[in-house]
Design an enzyme around this catalytic site. Structure first.
Site, PDB file in Angstrom:
ATOM      1  N   SER A 145       0.923  -1.137   0.030  1.00 45.78           N
ATOM      2  CA  SER A 145      -0.105   0.027  -0.191  1.00 45.78           C
ATOM      3  C   SER A 145       0.811   1.264   0.016  1.00 45.78           C
ATOM      4  O   SER A 145       1.917   1.199   0.436  1.00 45.78           O
ATOM      5  CB  SER A 145      -0.840  -0.090   1.314  1.00 45.78           C
ATOM      6  OG  SER A 145      -1.518   1.364   1.417  1.00 45.78           O
ATOM      7  N   TYR A 158      -0.850  -1.793  10.390  1.00 43.96           N
ATOM      8  CA  TYR A 158      -1.123  -2.068   9.100  1.00 43.96           C
ATOM      9  C   TYR A 158       0.087  -1.468   8.156  1.00 43.96           C
ATOM     10  O   TYR A 158       0.459  -2.050   7.528  1.00 43.96           O
ATOM     11  CB  TYR A 158      -2.534  -1.233   8.830  1.00 43.96           C
ATOM     12  CG  TYR A 158      -2.747  -1.426   7.404  1.00 43.96           C
ATOM     13  CD1 TYR A 158      -3.060  -2.583   6.726  1.00 43.96           C
ATOM     14  CD2 TYR A 158      -2.514  -0.388   6.584  1.00 43.96           C
ATOM     15  CE1 TYR A 158      -3.542  -2.707   5.168  1.00 43.96           C
ATOM     16  CE2 TYR A 158      -2.982  -0.330   4.908  1.00 43.96           C
ATOM     17  CZ  TYR A 158      -3.275  -1.279   4.638  1.00 43.96           C
ATOM     18  OH  TYR A 158      -3.636  -1.418   3.475  1.00 43.96           O
TER      19      TYR A 158
HETATM   20  N1  LIG Z   1      -8.857  -1.000  -1.356  1.00 50.33           N
HETATM   21  C1  LIG Z   1      -7.941  -0.047  -1.170  1.00 50.33           C
HETATM   22  O1  LIG Z   1      -8.344   1.304  -1.131  1.00 50.33           O
HETATM   23  C2  LIG Z   1      -6.490  -0.544  -0.713  1.00 50.33           C
HETATM   24  C3  LIG Z   1      -5.688   0.596  -0.507  1.00 50.33           C
HETATM   25  C4  LIG Z   1      -4.486   0.403  -0.321  1.00 50.33           C
HETATM   26  C5  LIG Z   1      -3.890  -0.950  -0.387  1.00 50.33           C
HETATM   27  N2  LIG Z   1      -4.904  -2.148  -0.620  1.00 50.33           N
HETATM   28  C6  LIG Z   1      -4.395  -3.347  -0.112  1.00 50.33           C
HETATM   29  O2  LIG Z   1      -4.977  -4.302  -1.190  1.00 50.33           O
HETATM   30  C7  LIG Z   1      -5.196  -5.482  -1.022  1.00 50.33           C
HETATM   31  C8  LIG Z   1      -6.769  -5.842  -1.155  1.00 50.33           C
HETATM   32  O3  LIG Z   1      -7.555  -4.920  -0.687  1.00 50.33           O
HETATM   33  P1  LIG Z   1      -9.244  -4.980  -0.923  1.00 50.33           P
HETATM   34  O4  LIG Z   1      -9.634  -3.700  -0.526  1.00 50.33           O
HETATM   35  O5  LIG Z   1      -9.541  -5.554  -2.015  1.00 50.33           O
HETATM   36  O6  LIG Z   1      -9.691  -6.009   0.378  1.00 50.33           O
HETATM   37  P2  LIG Z   1     -10.985  -6.888   0.451  1.00 50.33           P
HETATM   38  O7  LIG Z   1     -11.989  -6.398  -0.177  1.00 50.33           O
HETATM   39  O8  LIG Z   1     -11.250  -6.633   1.908  1.00 50.33           O
HETATM   40  O9  LIG Z   1     -10.456  -8.253   0.028  1.00 50.33           O
HETATM   41  C9  LIG Z   1      -9.659  -9.036   0.843  1.00 50.33           C
HETATM   42  C10 LIG Z   1      -9.636 -10.532   0.437  1.00 50.33           C
HETATM   43  O10 LIG Z   1      -8.676 -11.199   1.319  1.00 50.33           O
HETATM   44  C11 LIG Z   1      -9.519 -12.009   2.132  1.00 50.33           C
HETATM   45  N3  LIG Z   1      -9.034 -12.297   3.204  1.00 50.33           N
HETATM   46  C12 LIG Z   1      -9.078 -11.247   4.284  1.00 50.33           C
HETATM   47  N4  LIG Z   1      -8.465 -11.567   5.487  1.00 50.33           N
HETATM   48  C13 LIG Z   1      -7.957 -12.893   5.223  1.00 50.33           C
HETATM   49  C14 LIG Z   1      -7.460 -13.718   6.245  1.00 50.33           C
HETATM   50  N5  LIG Z   1      -7.363 -13.634   7.447  1.00 50.33           N
HETATM   51  N6  LIG Z   1      -7.524 -15.191   5.814  1.00 50.33           N
HETATM   52  C15 LIG Z   1      -7.676 -15.505   4.428  1.00 50.33           C
HETATM   53  N7  LIG Z   1      -8.379 -14.652   3.628  1.00 50.33           N
HETATM   54  C16 LIG Z   1      -8.562 -13.292   4.065  1.00 50.33           C
HETATM   55  C17 LIG Z   1     -11.017 -11.753   1.946  1.00 50.33           C
HETATM   56  O11 LIG Z   1     -11.917 -12.830   2.131  1.00 50.33           O
HETATM   57  P3  LIG Z   1     -12.447 -13.254   3.596  1.00 50.33           P
HETATM   58  O12 LIG Z   1     -12.948 -12.234   4.165  1.00 50.33           O
HETATM   59  O13 LIG Z   1     -13.771 -14.341   3.256  1.00 50.33           O
HETATM   60  O14 LIG Z   1     -11.180 -13.977   4.203  1.00 50.33           O
HETATM   61  C18 LIG Z   1     -10.914 -11.184   0.429  1.00 50.33           C
HETATM   62  O15 LIG Z   1     -11.139 -12.090  -0.571  1.00 50.33           O
HETATM   63  C19 LIG Z   1      -5.099  -5.541   0.570  1.00 50.33           C
HETATM   64  O16 LIG Z   1      -3.587  -6.049   0.645  1.00 50.33           O
HETATM   65  C20 LIG Z   1      -4.768  -3.980   0.911  1.00 50.33           C
HETATM   66  O17 LIG Z   1      -3.829  -3.705   2.036  1.00 50.33           O
HETATM   67  C21 LIG Z   1      -6.224  -1.971  -0.764  1.00 50.33           C
END
Ligand SMILES: NC(=O)c1ccc[n+]([C@@H]2O[C@H](COP(=O)([O-])OP(=O)(O)OC[C@H]3O[C@@H](n4cnc5c(N)ncnc54)[C@H](OP(=O)(O)O)[C@@H]3O)[C@@H](O)[C@H]2O)c1
Length: 288
Positions: A145, A158
């Site tokens: 991130s 985080y």
């Molecule tokens: N979205 C943003 O604005 C943003 C910004 C900066 C960085 N990021 C990074 O991008 C990545 C994805 O973000 P996102 O927003 O797409 O996340 P998200 O929509 O919350 O999706 C996360 C995925 O990971 C799974 N997951 C979460 N915790 C888990 C665990 N303990 N064990 C196994 N699976 C797990 C979730 O499914 P389950 O809940 O069913 O396990 C889901 O499939 C992350 O690394 C985040 O830090 C995102």
């Protein structure tokens, strides 16, 4: 003839955190390039539905593993689920983002975040990277991130975990590149997803108006109001996987990231604190 994506990173991809959001897009993106996909998340129902969608849309095989990446047994679980597969692409996407002042967040929650954001990527790279190096080909992406680039109030473990992934990826890039394995860390910026709308609704729109600027705080605020789509993030990751240890989704994120790296540390931390003040989010309505 140039080596195809499938020849370089196939025949199986493994996406950890694959059922929704950016991880779902990473699974689709790998499958659209001809790879079969092992998909992991905790919630089995959504995971299975997403895996069916990926298989049907792209005509590839999928396999699911419903497991918690915070589990100390996760290395053994993944090993058992992938023993008969040749994994040529590993995307570590899941994260845990405890929100709140460090002294107010329960230690248990902080430590789960350290497990998912730091310990488990090490375990899974340990499981998969050596085999890729022996084959002389493969790819690893640790999804970090822009928050990795500075401390920020309310996101202690985080941001620290994302910095861990970023720096680990840089080392793996240097060590594994000469052995034929591409490694990168994507410093992801604001991206739409299941929880993003709640967060967006808390933004002060007046502060987010100016995208036509080189000022990193203003550009970062504008990005909050103008999130990338998961598909854009996935497209950029796969385009840039072989191009170096760090990549960004777009020019705005690169500007913010590179400006943060040039700042005095106190200024960087204060900028990220100011960015937080763009939102009046309640802790239960957080986005990542
Ligand atoms: N979205 C943003 O604005 C943003 C910004 C900066 C960085 N990021 C990074 O991008 C990545 C994805 O973000 P996102 O927003 O797409 O996340 P998200 O929509 O919350 O999706 C996360 C995925 O990971 C799974 N997951 C979460 N915790 C888990 C665990 N303990 N064990 C196994 N699976 C797990 C979730 O499914 P389950 O809940 O069913 O396990 C889901 O499939 C992350 O690394 C985040 O830090 C995102």
């Amino acid at each position: 003839m140039a080596e195809s994506f499938e020849d370089r990173y196939g025949p199986w991809a493994f996406v950890a955190g694959a059922s929704m959001g950016i991880g779902r897009a990473f699974a689709h993106g790998a499958a659209s390039r001809g790879l079969n996909v092992l998909m992991l998340a905790r919630g089995a129902e959504l995971l299975d539905a997403t895996a069916r969608e990926v298989a049907e849309q792209h005509g590839v095989q999928t396999r699911t593993l419903a497991a918690d990446l915070a589990s100390p047994e996760i290395g053994d679980l993944v090993a058992a689920a992938s023993d008969d597969l040749e994994i040529g692409l590993f995307v570590y996407n899941a994260a845990i983002a405890p929100h709140g002042q460090f002294v107010d967040v329960a230690l248990e929650h902080q430590l789960r975040s350290v497990a998912v954001n730091c310990a488990t990527p090490v375990m899974l790279c340990n499981l998969l990277a050596g085999k890729m190096a022996v084959r002389g080909r493969g790819g690893i992406a640790l999804i970090s991130s822009l928050g990795a680039l500075a401390g920020a109030v309310n996101f202690g473990t985080y941001n620290a975990g994302k910095a861990f992934q970023w720096i680990l990826a840089e080392t793996l890039w240097a060590e594994l590149g000469p052995r034929g394995v591409d490694v990168t860390s994507m410093l992801v910026g604001a991206t739409s997803g299941a929880n993003y709308g709640y967060f967006q609704a808390t933004l002060d729109t007046e502060l987010c108006r100016n995208g036509d600027t080189d000022d990193p705080l203003e550009r970062a605020r504008w990005r909050l109001m103008n999130p990338a789509t998961p598909a854009e993030v996935a497209e950029q990751l796969y385009r840039q996987l072989g191009d170096g240890p760090v990549c960004y989704t777009n020019a705005s994120d690169a500007l913010v990231g590179e400006a943060t790296l040039r700042m005095a540390r106190r200024d960087a931390v204060h900028m990220w604190e100011a960015l937080q003040r763009t939102s009046t989010r309640a802790p239960e309505k957080q986005a990542l």
